[in-house]
Every structure is written in C-alpha cells, then in structure tokens.
Design an enzyme around this catalytic site. Structure first.
Site, PDB file in Angstrom:
ATOM      1  N   ASN A 282       0.832  -1.346   0.003  1.00 60.46           N
ATOM      2  CA  ASN A 282      -0.140   0.205  -0.046  1.00 60.46           C
ATOM      3  C   ASN A 282       1.030   1.234  -0.187  1.00 60.46           C
ATOM      4  O   ASN A 282       1.700   1.256   0.876  1.00 60.46           O
ATOM      5  CB  ASN A 282      -0.977  -0.179   1.261  1.00 60.46           C
ATOM      6  CG  ASN A 282      -1.907   1.168   1.464  1.00 60.46           C
ATOM      7  OD1 ASN A 282      -1.181   2.357   1.239  1.00 60.46           O
ATOM      8  ND2 ASN A 282      -3.091   0.905   1.615  1.00 60.46           N
TER       9      ASN A 282
ATOM     10  N   ARG B  58      -6.950  12.974   0.739  1.00 61.13           N
ATOM     11  CA  ARG B  58      -5.900  13.592   1.779  1.00 61.13           C
ATOM     12  C   ARG B  58      -4.362  12.961   1.202  1.00 61.13           C
ATOM     13  O   ARG B  58      -3.631  13.540   1.510  1.00 61.13           O
ATOM     14  CB  ARG B  58      -6.337  13.073   3.193  1.00 61.13           C
ATOM     15  CG  ARG B  58      -5.998  11.397   3.451  1.00 61.13           C
ATOM     16  CD  ARG B  58      -6.075  11.413   4.872  1.00 61.13           C
ATOM     17  NE  ARG B  58      -7.451  11.599   5.417  1.00 61.13           N
ATOM     18  CZ  ARG B  58      -7.865  10.878   6.571  1.00 61.13           C
ATOM     19  NH1 ARG B  58      -7.097   9.922   6.995  1.00 61.13           N
ATOM     20  NH2 ARG B  58      -9.132  11.166   6.983  1.00 61.13           N
TER      21      ARG B  58
ATOM     22  N   HIS C  14       1.180   6.392   2.031  1.00 61.12           N
ATOM     23  CA  HIS C  14       1.794   7.086   2.580  1.00 61.12           C
ATOM     24  C   HIS C  14       2.741   7.745   1.887  1.00 61.12           C
ATOM     25  O   HIS C  14       3.521   8.774   2.410  1.00 61.12           O
ATOM     26  CB  HIS C  14       2.477   6.420   3.977  1.00 61.12           C
ATOM     27  CG  HIS C  14       1.313   6.130   4.949  1.00 61.12           C
ATOM     28  ND1 HIS C  14       0.451   7.029   5.268  1.00 61.12           N
ATOM     29  CD2 HIS C  14       0.560   5.071   5.312  1.00 61.12           C
ATOM     30  CE1 HIS C  14      -0.555   6.411   5.933  1.00 61.12           C
ATOM     31  NE2 HIS C  14      -0.575   5.146   6.090  1.00 61.12           N
TER      32      HIS C  14
ATOM     33  N   GLU D 202     -11.193  -9.501   2.943  1.00 62.88           N
ATOM     34  CA  GLU D 202      -9.905  -9.062   3.430  1.00 62.88           C
ATOM     35  C   GLU D 202      -9.957  -8.965   5.103  1.00 62.88           C
ATOM     36  O   GLU D 202     -10.953  -8.066   5.451  1.00 62.88           O
ATOM     37  CB  GLU D 202      -9.398  -7.754   2.947  1.00 62.88           C
ATOM     38  CG  GLU D 202      -7.991  -7.311   3.594  1.00 62.88           C
ATOM     39  CD  GLU D 202      -7.308  -6.200   3.142  1.00 62.88           C
ATOM     40  OE1 GLU D 202      -7.630  -5.862   1.741  1.00 62.88           O
ATOM     41  OE2 GLU D 202      -6.610  -5.506   3.905  1.00 62.88           O
TER      42      GLU D 202
ATOM     43  N   ARG E 130      -9.288   8.084  -0.916  1.00 68.02           N
ATOM     44  CA  ARG E 130     -10.188   8.509   0.109  1.00 68.02           C
ATOM     45  C   ARG E 130     -11.158   9.717  -0.604  1.00 68.02           C
ATOM     46  O   ARG E 130     -10.881  10.359  -1.228  1.00 68.02           O
ATOM     47  CB  ARG E 130      -9.441   8.980   1.235  1.00 68.02           C
ATOM     48  CG  ARG E 130      -8.822   7.964   2.016  1.00 68.02           C
ATOM     49  CD  ARG E 130      -8.027   8.256   3.281  1.00 68.02           C
ATOM     50  NE  ARG E 130      -9.188   8.691   4.168  1.00 68.02           N
ATOM     51  CZ  ARG E 130      -9.733   7.809   5.341  1.00 68.02           C
ATOM     52  NH1 ARG E 130      -8.734   6.719   5.450  1.00 68.02           N
ATOM     53  NH2 ARG E 130     -10.533   8.088   6.069  1.00 68.02           N
TER      54      ARG E 130
ATOM     55  N   HIS F 268      -5.417   3.597  -1.642  1.00 69.15           N
ATOM     56  CA  HIS F 268      -6.898   3.997  -1.170  1.00 69.15           C
ATOM     57  C   HIS F 268      -7.147   5.497  -1.607  1.00 69.15           C
ATOM     58  O   HIS F 268      -6.408   6.383  -1.319  1.00 69.15           O
ATOM     59  CB  HIS F 268      -6.763   3.840   0.458  1.00 69.15           C
ATOM     60  CG  HIS F 268      -8.241   4.359   1.019  1.00 69.15           C
ATOM     61  ND1 HIS F 268      -8.486   4.121   2.375  1.00 69.15           N
ATOM     62  CD2 HIS F 268      -9.358   4.678   0.545  1.00 69.15           C
ATOM     63  CE1 HIS F 268      -9.546   4.320   2.662  1.00 69.15           C
ATOM     64  NE2 HIS F 268     -10.100   4.645   1.482  1.00 69.15           N
TER      65      HIS F 268
ATOM     66  N   HIS G  47      -3.836  -4.537   7.756  1.00 69.22           N
ATOM     67  CA  HIS G  47      -4.108  -3.375   8.792  1.00 69.22           C
ATOM     68  C   HIS G  47      -3.393  -3.576   9.848  1.00 69.22           C
ATOM     69  O   HIS G  47      -3.393  -4.533  10.621  1.00 69.22           O
ATOM     70  CB  HIS G  47      -5.435  -3.213   9.187  1.00 69.22           C
ATOM     71  CG  HIS G  47      -5.790  -1.702   9.302  1.00 69.22           C
ATOM     72  ND1 HIS G  47      -5.354  -1.201  10.506  1.00 69.22           N
ATOM     73  CD2 HIS G  47      -6.292  -0.927   8.796  1.00 69.22           C
ATOM     74  CE1 HIS G  47      -5.644   0.110  10.552  1.00 69.22           C
ATOM     75  NE2 HIS G  47      -6.211   0.156   9.458  1.00 69.22           N
TER      76      HIS G  47
ATOM     77  N   GLU H 168      -8.481   0.615  -3.174  1.00 70.27           N
ATOM     78  CA  GLU H 168      -9.456   0.635  -1.957  1.00 70.27           C
ATOM     79  C   GLU H 168     -10.351   1.846  -1.869  1.00 70.27           C
ATOM     80  O   GLU H 168      -9.680   2.997  -2.358  1.00 70.27           O
ATOM     81  CB  GLU H 168      -8.511   0.741  -0.623  1.00 70.27           C
ATOM     82  CG  GLU H 168      -7.823  -0.487  -0.162  1.00 70.27           C
ATOM     83  CD  GLU H 168      -7.113  -0.262   1.108  1.00 70.27           C
ATOM     84  OE1 GLU H 168      -7.589   0.784   1.977  1.00 70.27           O
ATOM     85  OE2 GLU H 168      -6.268  -0.971   1.550  1.00 70.27           O
TER      86      GLU H 168
ATOM     87  N   THR I 263      -8.295   3.559   8.285  1.00 73.39           N
ATOM     88  CA  THR I 263      -9.600   2.734   8.371  1.00 73.39           C
ATOM     89  C   THR I 263      -9.641   2.245   9.752  1.00 73.39           C
ATOM     90  O   THR I 263      -8.997   1.140  10.174  1.00 73.39           O
ATOM     91  CB  THR I 263      -9.511   1.621   7.295  1.00 73.39           C
ATOM     92  OG1 THR I 263      -9.192   2.393   6.127  1.00 73.39           O
ATOM     93  CG2 THR I 263     -10.899   1.029   6.832  1.00 73.39           C
TER      94      THR I 263
HETATM   95  N1  PXP Z   1      -5.977  -2.955   4.250  1.00 76.09           N
HETATM   96  C1  PXP Z   1      -7.087  -2.025   4.295  1.00 76.09           C
HETATM   97  C2  PXP Z   1      -8.289  -2.331   4.025  1.00 76.09           C
HETATM   98  C3  PXP Z   1      -6.538  -0.786   4.422  1.00 76.09           C
HETATM   99  O1  PXP Z   1      -7.401   0.307   4.736  1.00 76.09           O
HETATM  100  C4  PXP Z   1      -5.191  -0.591   4.939  1.00 76.09           C
HETATM  101  C5  PXP Z   1      -4.993   0.837   5.424  1.00 76.09           C
HETATM  102  O2  PXP Z   1      -4.854   1.765   4.383  1.00 76.09           O
HETATM  103  C6  PXP Z   1      -4.317  -1.515   4.760  1.00 76.09           C
HETATM  104  C7  PXP Z   1      -4.759  -2.856   4.604  1.00 76.09           C
HETATM  105  C8  PXP Z   1      -2.861  -1.287   5.455  1.00 76.09           C
HETATM  106  O3  PXP Z   1      -2.813  -1.015   6.736  1.00 76.09           O
HETATM  107  P1  PXP Z   1      -1.260  -0.638   7.173  1.00 76.09           P
HETATM  108  O4  PXP Z   1      -1.158   0.836   6.580  1.00 76.09           O
HETATM  109  O5  PXP Z   1      -1.547  -0.307   8.618  1.00 76.09           O
HETATM  110  O6  PXP Z   1      -0.330  -1.466   6.843  1.00 76.09           O
END
Ligand code: PXP
Length: 246
Positions: free
Chosen positions: A14, A56, A17, A158, A52, A50, A197, A77, A108
């Site tokens: 992901n 952001r 960030h 998931e 949003r 994602h 997550h 996402e 999330t």
């Molecule tokens: N899976 C989903 C559905 C999420 O919303 C997120 C956070 O954006 C993640 C995985 C990844 O989480 P993390 O950034 O804590 O690894």
C-alpha cells in the site's frame, strides 16, 4: 532452494503514505507511482492505493497512472459510494476493496459492516463484477460477516488484522484464533482470502501462515522502514518476514 511455507503468500504494498508525504508540501514529490514501480520490482504481488473521499493522500491522477504503468494488479481501496464506483468503472483496476470510511479517522477503523449495508453492497458488487473487476470486502474476522460477504457475491474477503496488531500476549493469541476461525470459514465458502491493517515486521508471520492465506496488504510499516533502508530493501525484508522458518 525448497520453497518455504508462507512463500506462496503475496505481498500487496500500500503506497498511500508516499502520497501522504507528497501532500505535506504539494511540490509533486515523492511520487507514489515511482514507489509502486520500485515495489513491483522488488517482490510486491500487487499495489494497493486508497482513494479517499477527502483526497488526503492518493489523488485521482495517481490511480489512473498506476493502472497504466503497472504489470502487477492494482487494488483500489475505496468507500462504497457512487463517486468511487464511477471512478473504478472508468479506471478498471484489477480489484476493488470496499472499506468503511469516516472523514475524521486517522486510518480505516474497523471492518465494513456488510450485513448492515447488504442491499446496496450486493448491487454494487454485481455492477463491478459485470465489468470483470474483482471485489474484495474488508471485514472483521466474524463468521456472520464472512457468510454475508459470500452471499453478496464477493470474490475475496480481506480480514481486518487491526485488533490482532494492537493486542499483546494472551489477548493477541485470542485475536489470532479469531483470524484462524475466519480463515477456515472463508476456505469452506471458497472465498479468496486476504488480510491487512497494522501488520509489521514483527507480527506478520502468524498471519501469513493462516490456512489459505493468499495476500497480505501492508502499508505503514513498509513505508516507515523505507525512510531508513530504502523502499526496495523494506519490501524485500517484509517478504522475508512473511516466510515461515519451519
Ligand atoms: N488493508 C486495508 C483495507 C486498509 O484500509 C489499510 C490501510 O490503508 C491496509 C490494509 C494497510 O494498513 P497499514 O497501513 O496499517 O499496513
């Protein structure tokens, strides 16, 4: 050498960030698309972003560019809204992961309550599936939610690993047991199984070993580590951490 158990599990990186950092200054860098290419080159099985509602971090342009340049699947996402559905149908990512979304949250929080939203979700899943977009539902490891996800026609669940990731000691073992039960049910129902997550280099391995686990989606810990070791090494180290020793 022999393939170690856990080696079959894909890593979805992901990159939200990287965009978070870019949006701090709005000078156009660091570029999330560049991060995605590095992750792809160093073992990512998919790229997750994602979009949003408040934009952001990831922007519409990022999603479009990612879809154009990646050789590995793009998992978008998104909240289950009309606007996001329209963008998904236009951009056509390999997979959409429907998540709950509140504007004020830092990330999330909690899985999508697919039981509460089953009527509208079912229709959205049908429309996305009709366009050959795989649909994943981000849900808590709860049997009723999993059964409902199956009944709505989702391809994938998931499992939300946030509670497991936050817990320690015996409570963490209980949370892992919930994830195990949920994984077994998903397998019986022939749902594809992902999780994510809050996963990091220390807590990832037991989740990677869950029966039938296919893909872990990980963002924050990899990007944070990349600040010190670079993104290529951070992705490779996570792949190593997912592998089982025995
Ligand atoms: N899976 C989903 C559905 C999420 O919303 C997120 C956070 O954006 C993640 C995985 C990844 O989480 P993390 O950034 O804590 O690894």
């Amino acid at each position: 050498g022999a393939k170690r158990a856990g080696g079959r599990v894909k890593l979805g990186v992901n990159i939200d960030h990287i965009a978070t950092l870019r949006q701090q200054r709005k000078d156009g860098f660091p570029e999330p698309v560049y991060a995605a290419l590095i992750a792809q080159e160093h073992g990512a099985g998919s790229i997750v972003a994602h979009l949003r509602e408040d934009r952001r971090h990831i922007q519409d342009r990022d999603i479009r560019l990612l879809k154009q340049i990646l050789n590995i699947p793009l998992a978008m996402e998104m909240a289950a809204t009309e606007e996001m559905e329209r963008i998904a149908l236009e951009v056509h990512p390999a997979r959409v992961c429907l998540v709950p979304e509140k504007r004020q949250e830092l990330t999330t929080e909690g899985g999508l309550d697919v039981i509460a939203h089953r009527t509208s979700l079912k229709k959205m899943i049908q429309r996305l599936s009709a366009k050959k977009i795989e649909v994943s539902l981000f849900i808590d490891p709860d049997n009723d939610q999993i059964r409902c996800a199956k009944s709505l026609g989702a391809d994938t669940v998931e499992l939300h690993t946030g509670a497991y990731a936050m817990a320690e000691g015996p409570v963490q073992a209980q949370e892992l047991a919930k994830l195990l039960k949920a994984s077994e049910l998903a397998g019986k129902l022939k749902l594809q199984l992902h999780a994510g997550h809050g996963l990091n280099y220390r807590n990832v391995q037991p989740v990677a070993r869950l029966p039938g686990m296919q893909e872990l989606n990980i963002g924050f810990s990899i990007i944070a580590r990349a600040v010190f070791v670079g993104l290529a090494a951070a992705v490779q180290e996570m792949k190593e951490s997912m592998l089982c020793a025995g």
